[in-house]
Write a protein that holds these residues in place. Sequence first.
Motif, PDB file in Angstrom:
ATOM      1  N   VAL A 109       0.846  -1.206   0.000  1.00 16.50           N
ATOM      2  CA  VAL A 109       0.000   0.000   0.000  1.00 16.50           C
ATOM      3  C   VAL A 109       0.877   1.250   0.000  1.00 16.50           C
ATOM      4  N   ILE A 110       1.873   1.269   0.862  1.00 14.24           N
ATOM      5  CA  ILE A 110       2.752   2.436   0.966  1.00 14.24           C
ATOM      6  C   ILE A 110       3.557   2.622  -0.319  1.00 14.24           C
ATOM      7  N   ALA A 111       4.089   1.536  -0.854  1.00 15.47           N
ATOM      8  CA  ALA A 111       4.878   1.639  -2.089  1.00 15.47           C
ATOM      9  C   ALA A 111       4.027   2.163  -3.238  1.00 15.47           C
ATOM     10  N   ARG A 112       2.795   1.702  -3.331  1.00 10.68           N
ATOM     11  CA  ARG A 112       1.890   2.208  -4.380  1.00 10.68           C
ATOM     12  C   ARG A 112       1.645   3.705  -4.193  1.00 10.68           C
ATOM     13  N   ARG A 113       1.452   4.124  -2.956  1.00 14.63           N
ATOM     14  CA  ARG A 113       1.210   5.541  -2.667  1.00 14.63           C
ATOM     15  C   ARG A 113       2.359   6.406  -3.195  1.00 14.63           C
ATOM     16  N   PHE A 114       3.576   5.858  -3.171  1.00 13.45           N
ATOM     17  CA  PHE A 114       4.744   6.605  -3.617  1.00 13.45           C
ATOM     18  C   PHE A 114       5.173   6.245  -5.040  1.00 13.45           C
ATOM     19  N   GLY A 115       4.314   5.535  -5.771  1.00  6.78           N
ATOM     20  CA  GLY A 115       4.538   5.279  -7.187  1.00  6.78           C
ATOM     21  C   GLY A 115       5.640   4.294  -7.508  1.00  6.78           C
ATOM     22  N   GLN A 116       5.906   3.380  -6.599  1.00  5.78           N
ATOM     23  CA  GLN A 116       6.994   2.433  -6.816  1.00  5.78           C
ATOM     24  C   GLN A 116       6.537   1.229  -7.632  1.00  5.78           C
ATOM     25  N   ASN A 117       7.461   0.671  -8.404  1.00  7.66           N
ATOM     26  CA  ASN A 117       7.174  -0.508  -9.229  1.00  7.66           C
ATOM     27  C   ASN A 117       7.166  -1.798  -8.428  1.00  7.66           C
ATOM     28  N   ALA A 118       7.992  -1.845  -7.362  1.00  4.48           N
ATOM     29  CA  ALA A 118       8.184  -3.102  -6.642  1.00  4.48           C
ATOM     30  C   ALA A 118       8.727  -2.820  -5.254  1.00  4.48           C
ATOM     31  N   VAL A 119       8.662  -3.835  -4.403  1.00  3.91           N
ATOM     32  CA  VAL A 119       9.341  -3.840  -3.119  1.00  3.91           C
ATOM     33  C   VAL A 119      10.128  -5.143  -3.031  1.00  3.91           C
ATOM     34  N   LEU A 120      11.092  -5.151  -2.126  1.00  2.00           N
ATOM     35  CA  LEU A 120      11.842  -6.361  -1.837  1.00  2.00           C
ATOM     36  C   LEU A 120      11.366  -6.862  -0.485  1.00  2.00           C
ATOM     37  N   LEU A 121      11.042  -8.141  -0.394  1.00  2.00           N
ATOM     38  CA  LEU A 121      10.540  -8.736   0.841  1.00  2.00           C
ATOM     39  C   LEU A 121      11.529  -9.774   1.358  1.00  2.00           C
ATOM     40  N   VAL A 122      11.832  -9.666   2.650  1.00  2.00           N
ATOM     41  CA  VAL A 122      12.577 -10.713   3.358  1.00  2.00           C
ATOM     42  C   VAL A 122      11.666 -11.170   4.487  1.00  2.00           C
ATOM     43  N   ARG A 123      11.258 -12.402   4.414  1.00  2.00           N
ATOM     44  CA  ARG A 123      10.320 -12.956   5.401  1.00  2.00           C
ATOM     45  C   ARG A 123      11.082 -13.889   6.335  1.00  2.00           C
ATOM     46  N   GLY A 124      11.155 -13.498   7.613  1.00  2.00           N
ATOM     47  CA  GLY A 124      11.792 -14.341   8.626  1.00  2.00           C
ATOM     48  C   GLY A 124      13.243 -14.666   8.335  1.00  2.00           C
ATOM     49  N   GLY A 125      13.967 -13.756   7.721  1.00  2.00           N
ATOM     50  CA  GLY A 125      15.379 -13.983   7.424  1.00  2.00           C
ATOM     51  C   GLY A 125      15.617 -14.897   6.241  1.00  2.00           C
ATOM     52  N   GLY A 126      14.561 -15.256   5.526  1.00  2.00           N
ATOM     53  CA  GLY A 126      14.676 -16.169   4.390  1.00  2.00           C
ATOM     54  C   GLY A 126      15.155 -15.486   3.123  1.00  2.00           C
ATOM     55  N   LEU A 127      14.905 -16.129   2.007  1.00  2.00           N
ATOM     56  CA  LEU A 127      15.326 -15.617   0.715  1.00  2.00           C
ATOM     57  C   LEU A 127      14.571 -14.342   0.362  1.00  2.00           C
ATOM     58  N   ALA A 128      15.282 -13.365  -0.167  1.00  2.00           N
ATOM     59  CA  ALA A 128      14.658 -12.105  -0.581  1.00  2.00           C
ATOM     60  C   ALA A 128      13.846 -12.335  -1.844  1.00  2.00           C
TER      61      ALA A 128
END
Length: 137
Positions: A109-128
Motif C-alpha cells: 500500500v505504501i509503495a503504491r502511494r509513492f509510485g513504486q514498481n516493486a518492493v523487496l521482501l525478506v520474510r523471517g530472514g529467508g530468501l529475498a
Amino acid sequence: MTGLRPVDAATALAYRRSLYRAGGISVRVGQRPVPDGPGVPGWWRRGDVVFVSAANPGGRRRPDGWNRRRMRALAGCLAGCERHEGEGRLGQWAEPLLAVRMPLARGRVIARRFGQNAVLLVRGGGLARLVFLGGWG
C-alpha cells in the motif's frame, strides 16, 4: 488507481541484479541477507521486512532534492515501525530506501502511494523476494 504500469523485462532484470543494503545487511533477490560485519543484530530475522523507496517513482530519475523530500514523506508514513536507512544499487544507479519491519500488505500500500514498481521482501530472514506492484512483462 495507482497509475502503475507493468515494467519491461530490462527493468525487472535490473531490480533482480541490484544490491540492497540497510541496517547492516546486504541482500540480493533470491538470496538470504548477509551481515555487513560482525556484531550486526539479527533484526531482519523476525517477521516481514520490506525494502521500500519513495525515490524515482516508476523507475524514472528525479532530482535529488525531490527524492529527499519524498523519502522524508515516506519516513513520516512509517511512524512506529522499526526501520533502517539504506540504498539499492546497480552500477552507477543508486537510490535511497528504507528496510522496514511491517507486513507485506502494508508495504505494498505504501509503495503504491509513492509510485513504486516493486518492493523487496525478506520474510523471517529467508530468501529475498521481489514483489511487483503493477505486474511486469
